[in-house]
Write a protein that holds these residues in place. Structure first.
Motif, PDB file in Angstrom:
ATOM      1  N   THR A 206     -22.092  11.358   3.600  1.00 50.09           N
ATOM      2  CA  THR A 206     -21.759  11.796   2.243  1.00 50.09           C
ATOM      3  C   THR A 206     -20.361  11.309   1.874  1.00 50.09           C
ATOM      4  OG1 THR A 206     -20.672  13.879   2.876  1.00 50.09           O
ATOM      5  CG2 THR A 206     -23.077  13.944   2.578  1.00 50.09           C
ATOM      6  N   GLY A 207     -20.082  11.284   0.581  1.00 48.77           N
ATOM      7  CA  GLY A 207     -18.747  10.961   0.121  1.00 48.77           C
ATOM      8  C   GLY A 207     -17.741  12.025   0.500  1.00 48.77           C
ATOM      9  N   TYR A 208     -18.153  13.274   0.500  1.00 50.88           N
ATOM     10  CA  TYR A 208     -17.265  14.365   0.904  1.00 50.88           C
ATOM     11  C   TYR A 208     -16.787  14.128   2.335  1.00 50.88           C
ATOM     12  CZ  TYR A 208     -15.602  19.129  -0.096  1.00 50.88           C
ATOM     13  OH  TYR A 208     -14.834  20.225  -0.391  1.00 50.88           O
ATOM     14  N   MET A 209     -17.726  13.772   3.199  1.00 50.14           N
ATOM     15  CA  MET A 209     -17.398  13.525   4.592  1.00 50.14           C
ATOM     16  C   MET A 209     -16.464  12.319   4.734  1.00 50.14           C
ATOM     17  SD  MET A 209     -20.036  12.749   7.729  1.00 50.14           S
ATOM     18  CE  MET A 209     -20.831  14.339   7.581  1.00 50.14           C
ATOM     19  N   ALA A 210     -16.693  11.282   3.948  1.00 50.78           N
ATOM     20  CA  ALA A 210     -15.853  10.085   4.017  1.00 50.78           C
ATOM     21  C   ALA A 210     -14.412  10.417   3.642  1.00 50.78           C
ATOM     22  CB  ALA A 210     -16.408   8.993   3.109  1.00 50.78           C
ATOM     23  N   ASN A 211     -14.217  11.207   2.588  1.00 51.84           N
ATOM     24  CA  ASN A 211     -12.859  11.569   2.183  1.00 51.84           C
ATOM     25  C   ASN A 211     -12.176  12.449   3.220  1.00 51.84           C
ATOM     26  OD1 ASN A 211     -12.637  10.122  -0.206  1.00 51.84           O
ATOM     27  ND2 ASN A 211     -13.626  11.715  -1.415  1.00 51.84           N
ATOM     28  N   LEU A 212     -12.904  13.390   3.794  1.00 52.04           N
ATOM     29  CA  LEU A 212     -12.331  14.198   4.875  1.00 52.04           C
ATOM     30  C   LEU A 212     -11.905  13.311   6.031  1.00 52.04           C
ATOM     31  CD1 LEU A 212     -14.739  17.292   5.158  1.00 52.04           C
ATOM     32  CD2 LEU A 212     -12.631  17.098   3.836  1.00 52.04           C
ATOM     33  N   ALA A 213     -12.729  12.331   6.360  1.00 51.02           N
ATOM     34  CA  ALA A 213     -12.454  11.454   7.496  1.00 51.02           C
ATOM     35  C   ALA A 213     -11.203  10.619   7.273  1.00 51.02           C
ATOM     36  CB  ALA A 213     -13.656  10.550   7.750  1.00 51.02           C
ATOM     37  N   VAL A 214     -11.108   9.989   6.119  1.00 48.06           N
ATOM     38  CA  VAL A 214      -9.981   9.094   5.852  1.00 48.06           C
ATOM     39  C   VAL A 214      -8.660   9.853   5.870  1.00 48.06           C
ATOM     40  CG1 VAL A 214      -8.895   7.692   4.060  1.00 48.06           C
ATOM     41  CG2 VAL A 214     -11.296   7.363   4.601  1.00 48.06           C
ATOM     42  N   LEU A 215      -8.600  10.958   5.131  1.00 45.91           N
ATOM     43  CA  LEU A 215      -7.322  11.647   4.993  1.00 45.91           C
ATOM     44  C   LEU A 215      -6.921  12.377   6.268  1.00 45.91           C
ATOM     45  CD1 LEU A 215      -7.441  12.937   1.322  1.00 45.91           C
ATOM     46  CD2 LEU A 215      -6.576  10.798   2.247  1.00 45.91           C
ATOM     47  N   SER A 216      -7.873  12.953   6.969  1.00 45.03           N
ATOM     48  CA  SER A 216      -7.513  13.649   8.206  1.00 45.03           C
ATOM     49  C   SER A 216      -7.102  12.667   9.296  1.00 45.03           C
ATOM     50  CB  SER A 216      -8.668  14.536   8.687  1.00 45.03           C
ATOM     51  OG  SER A 216      -9.815  13.763   8.991  1.00 45.03           O
ATOM     52  N   ALA A 217      -7.673  11.459   9.299  1.00 42.17           N
ATOM     53  CA  ALA A 217      -7.325  10.471  10.319  1.00 42.17           C
ATOM     54  C   ALA A 217      -6.005   9.767  10.018  1.00 42.17           C
ATOM     55  CB  ALA A 217      -8.442   9.443  10.458  1.00 42.17           C
ATOM     56  N   LEU A 218      -5.816   9.339   8.761  1.00 42.87           N
ATOM     57  CA  LEU A 218      -4.593   8.612   8.411  1.00 42.87           C
ATOM     58  C   LEU A 218      -3.424   9.545   8.124  1.00 42.87           C
ATOM     59  CD1 LEU A 218      -5.989   5.783   6.074  1.00 42.87           C
ATOM     60  CD2 LEU A 218      -5.530   5.700   8.529  1.00 42.87           C
ATOM     61  N   GLY A 219      -3.713  10.776   7.777  1.00 43.39           N
ATOM     62  CA  GLY A 219      -2.661  11.720   7.410  1.00 43.39           C
ATOM     63  C   GLY A 219      -2.156  12.511   8.592  1.00 43.39           C
ATOM     64  N   GLY A 220      -1.513  11.842   9.525  1.00 43.44           N
ATOM     65  CA  GLY A 220      -0.966  12.508  10.696  1.00 43.44           C
ATOM     66  C   GLY A 220       0.272  13.318  10.381  1.00 43.44           C
ATOM     67  N   ALA A 221       0.841  13.933  11.407  1.00 40.70           N
ATOM     68  CA  ALA A 221       1.980  14.831  11.219  1.00 40.70           C
ATOM     69  C   ALA A 221       3.206  14.111  10.682  1.00 40.70           C
ATOM     70  CB  ALA A 221       2.303  15.526  12.541  1.00 40.70           C
ATOM     71  N   ASP A 222       3.285  12.792  10.876  1.00 40.85           N
ATOM     72  CA  ASP A 222       4.439  12.036  10.390  1.00 40.85           C
ATOM     73  C   ASP A 222       4.202  11.436   9.003  1.00 40.85           C
ATOM     74  OD1 ASP A 222       2.517  10.224  11.177  1.00 40.85           O
ATOM     75  OD2 ASP A 222       3.919   8.866  12.188  1.00 40.85           O
ATOM     76  N   ALA A 223       3.134  11.843   8.339  1.00 35.51           N
ATOM     77  CA  ALA A 223       2.756  11.268   7.044  1.00 35.51           C
ATOM     78  C   ALA A 223       2.991  12.266   5.915  1.00 35.51           C
ATOM     79  CB  ALA A 223       1.294  10.842   7.064  1.00 35.51           C
ATOM     80  N   VAL A 224       3.066  11.735   4.695  1.00 35.87           N
ATOM     81  CA  VAL A 224       3.063  12.542   3.480  1.00 35.87           C
ATOM     82  C   VAL A 224       1.960  12.004   2.572  1.00 35.87           C
ATOM     83  CG1 VAL A 224       4.327  13.254   1.416  1.00 35.87           C
ATOM     84  CG2 VAL A 224       5.514  13.100   3.610  1.00 35.87           C
ATOM     85  N   ILE A 225       1.113  12.901   2.074  1.00 33.47           N
ATOM     86  CA  ILE A 225       0.033  12.543   1.159  1.00 33.47           C
ATOM     87  C   ILE A 225       0.461  12.887  -0.258  1.00 33.47           C
ATOM     88  CG2 ILE A 225      -2.320  13.119   0.441  1.00 33.47           C
ATOM     89  CD1 ILE A 225      -2.964  13.641   3.400  1.00 33.47           C
ATOM     90  N   PHE A 226       0.409  11.900  -1.147  1.00 38.87           N
ATOM     91  CA  PHE A 226       0.711  12.104  -2.561  1.00 38.87           C
ATOM     92  C   PHE A 226      -0.621  12.165  -3.311  1.00 38.87           C
ATOM     93  CE2 PHE A 226       4.379  10.294  -0.580  1.00 38.87           C
ATOM     94  CZ  PHE A 226       5.450  10.950  -1.162  1.00 38.87           C
ATOM     95  N   SER A 227      -0.987  13.353  -3.736  1.00 35.83           N
ATOM     96  CA  SER A 227      -2.329  13.622  -4.244  1.00 35.83           C
ATOM     97  C   SER A 227      -2.326  13.848  -5.747  1.00 35.83           C
ATOM     98  CB  SER A 227      -2.906  14.856  -3.544  1.00 35.83           C
ATOM     99  OG  SER A 227      -4.211  15.151  -3.994  1.00 35.83           O
ATOM    100  N   GLU A 228      -3.206  13.126  -6.468  1.00 30.68           N
ATOM    101  CA  GLU A 228      -3.357  13.260  -7.916  1.00 30.68           C
ATOM    102  C   GLU A 228      -3.766  14.691  -8.291  1.00 30.68           C
ATOM    103  OE1 GLU A 228      -4.670  13.359 -10.984  1.00 30.68           O
ATOM    104  OE2 GLU A 228      -3.808  11.602 -11.947  1.00 30.68           O
ATOM    105  N   ALA A 229      -3.202  15.188  -9.384  1.00 26.46           N
ATOM    106  CA  ALA A 229      -3.456  16.572  -9.776  1.00 26.46           C
ATOM    107  C   ALA A 229      -4.923  16.864 -10.055  1.00 26.46           C
ATOM    108  CB  ALA A 229      -2.608  16.923 -10.996  1.00 26.46           C
ATOM    109  N   LEU A 230      -5.688  15.867 -10.537  1.00 34.58           N
ATOM    110  CA  LEU A 230      -7.086  16.103 -10.875  1.00 34.58           C
ATOM    111  C   LEU A 230      -8.051  15.531  -9.836  1.00 34.58           C
ATOM    112  CD1 LEU A 230      -7.257  15.604 -14.763  1.00 34.58           C
ATOM    113  CD2 LEU A 230      -6.817  17.683 -13.430  1.00 34.58           C
ATOM    114  N   ASN A 231      -7.585  15.332  -8.618  1.00 36.92           N
ATOM    115  CA  ASN A 231      -8.464  14.796  -7.579  1.00 36.92           C
ATOM    116  C   ASN A 231      -9.660  15.700  -7.317  1.00 36.92           C
ATOM    117  OD1 ASN A 231      -7.293  12.359  -6.973  1.00 36.92           O
ATOM    118  ND2 ASN A 231      -6.083  13.118  -5.260  1.00 36.92           N
ATOM    119  N   HIS A 232     -10.750  15.066  -6.861  1.00 32.64           N
ATOM    120  CA  HIS A 232     -11.971  15.790  -6.497  1.00 32.64           C
ATOM    121  C   HIS A 232     -11.707  16.733  -5.329  1.00 32.64           C
ATOM    122  CE1 HIS A 232     -16.041  16.276  -4.707  1.00 32.64           C
ATOM    123  NE2 HIS A 232     -16.394  16.299  -5.975  1.00 32.64           N
ATOM    124  N   ALA A 233     -12.517  17.770  -5.234  1.00 36.71           N
ATOM    125  CA  ALA A 233     -12.363  18.777  -4.174  1.00 36.71           C
ATOM    126  C   ALA A 233     -12.387  18.162  -2.783  1.00 36.71           C
ATOM    127  CB  ALA A 233     -13.463  19.833  -4.297  1.00 36.71           C
TER     128      ALA A 233
END
Length: 414
Positions: A118-145
């Motif tokens: 699913t697309g939901y699973m793909a987004n969880l995978a990308v952000l949880s894998a690339l967004g490690g403790a040394d990262a900062v995620i800049f997230s659009e205010a109207l992003n999908h759940a």
């Protein structure tokens, strides 16, 4: 146990009071403009003209895809039998990933792709894998759940930037000294229909040495000369791009993919928990998707995109003529198949939806928390399968519904 159930019932009552309870309807026939539906709270199906589906190209019931699905089931069976890293990665999955990588290679150098259930699973995978403790995620205010939840699942710090505010994002990026930065945005905003300033986002990613994660759920198959999505439509190319594409909307089947530089995809295979620890989708799904990609990039896909654009133009022109002069309902600006009719009040959105139901038209009412408070709307979704007469009927029904005294719905639509 009674105390626990009472607590849940109290919360449900609060949803009722705010006109926020969600309901499910039963589709009795295949996804199509006219579909037999058993609406929530009723026992008999009705044939409704629907404008709620994300089947933008009208491929969900295409006979060629149904035949390809059946062929895939005959070749590979009905289930994959395991995760992709154990035994579930079939030849069909491999061929689909190779095809999608080739599709995206003009826009992402050395591209590879990874298929998800699913697309939901793909987004969880990308952000949880690339967004490690040394990262900062800049997230659009109207992003999908799914992007919001992926950011929550990541160990990274999350910074929210105002909707399409490039100056604010530029300043936030400049003030950040983290070694890894991820800019994350929808390509087409799912409840608003407009397209993100992806070229500007990429320029900021280049300037501030960041990844750019784009969820092209509602653009893939629809945007671009051959339906390859927002990157093709805007003519973008960069190794910084990480694209998530959904295959259950315009592609008419199911699943999603991530396309990125080969190193990123190799890393996801090793680190993306939603990919590693789940059973692979049935190979027949991937086999059907290969047929879908052929349709999308061919002459039939081109003609369907042209028909969709014609229906968008017809709807916008028609609704402008029937909307109330007092501005109490308005059509949000959108060049895509998603056309939001803004009503503001939750109760009003529910009542107008019920009035359309009575006229045999099914359009979903979208309310908080899916959209911000005070912005309840009808999310009109168009398809290449809608005829000119279908859209004319919708316009007439909306005009009637908005002109009538508001009535209380018998049951809350989803």
């Amino acid at each position: 146990m009674s105390r626990l159930l009472d607590r849940l019932q109290s919360e449900m009552a609060a949803l009722d009071a705010q006109q926020l309870r969600r309901s499910r309807h039963i589709a009795e026939t295949a996804c199509a403009p006219e579909q037999a539906l058993t609406l929530a709270g009723t026992s008999q199906p009705r044939t409704m003209l629907g404008f709620s589906s994300n089947d933008y190209l009208g491929l969900a019931a295409h006979p060629a895809l149904a035949a390809a699905w059946a062929e895939g089931a005959a070749l590979y069976g009905t289930g994959s039998g395991g995760s992709h890293l154990i035994q579930g990665h079939s030849r069909a999955h491999s061929q689909l990933e190779e095809r999608l990588a080739a599709w995206m290679s003009p826009f992402i150098p050395e591209a590879r792709s990874l298929f998800f259930c699913t697309g939901y699973m793909a987004n969880l995978a990308v952000l949880s894998a690339l967004g490690g403790a040394d990262a900062v995620i800049f997230s659009e205010a109207l992003n999908h759940a799914s992007l919001i939840d992926g950011a929550r699942l990541a160990k990274a710090r999350v910074v929210r930037y105002a909707h399409c505010d490039m100056a604010a994002l530029d300043a936030q990026l400049a003030a950040c000294d983290a070694p890894v930065k991820l800019i994350v945005s929808d390509a087409v905003f799912s409840m608003d229909g407009h397209i993100a300033p992806v070229a500007d986002l990429l320029a900021l990613a280049e300037r501030h040495d960041a990844w750019l994660v784009i969820d092209d759920a509602h653009g893939f198959g629809v945007l671009g000369a051959t339906g390859r999505g927002v990157l093709q439509a805007l003519g973008l190319r960069s190794q910084r791009l990480v694209l998530v594409g959904t295959l259950g909307k315009a592609a008419g089947v199911a699943g999603a993919f991530v396309a990125a530089h080969r190193t990123v995809v190799d890393y996801l295979v090793q680190r993306a928990r939603p990919y590693i620890f789940t059973t692979a989708a049935p190979p027949a799904v991937a086999h059907a998707l290969l047929a879908s990609l052929t349709l999308i990039e061919g002459e039939e896909g081109a003609q369907r995109r042209l028909r969709l654009q014609a229906r968008i133009a017809q709807l916008r022109l028609g609704l402008q003529a029937v909307l109330p002069a007092d501005g109490s309902a308005w059509l949000a600006p959108s060049p895509t198949a998603i056309q939001p009719l803004m009503l503001g009040d939750n109760a009003r959105a529910m009542r107008v939806t019920a009035q359309l139901d009575a006229l045999g038209i099914r359009v979903g009412a979208i309310r908080p928390p899916t959209v911000p408070a005070g912005t309840a709307r009808l999310r009109i979704a168009l398809s290449a399968s809608h005829s000119e007469a279908d859209v004319a009927r919708l316009v007439d029904a909306v005009g009637q519904a908005l002109a009538q005294p508001l009535m209380k719905p018998a049951k809350e639509p989803a």
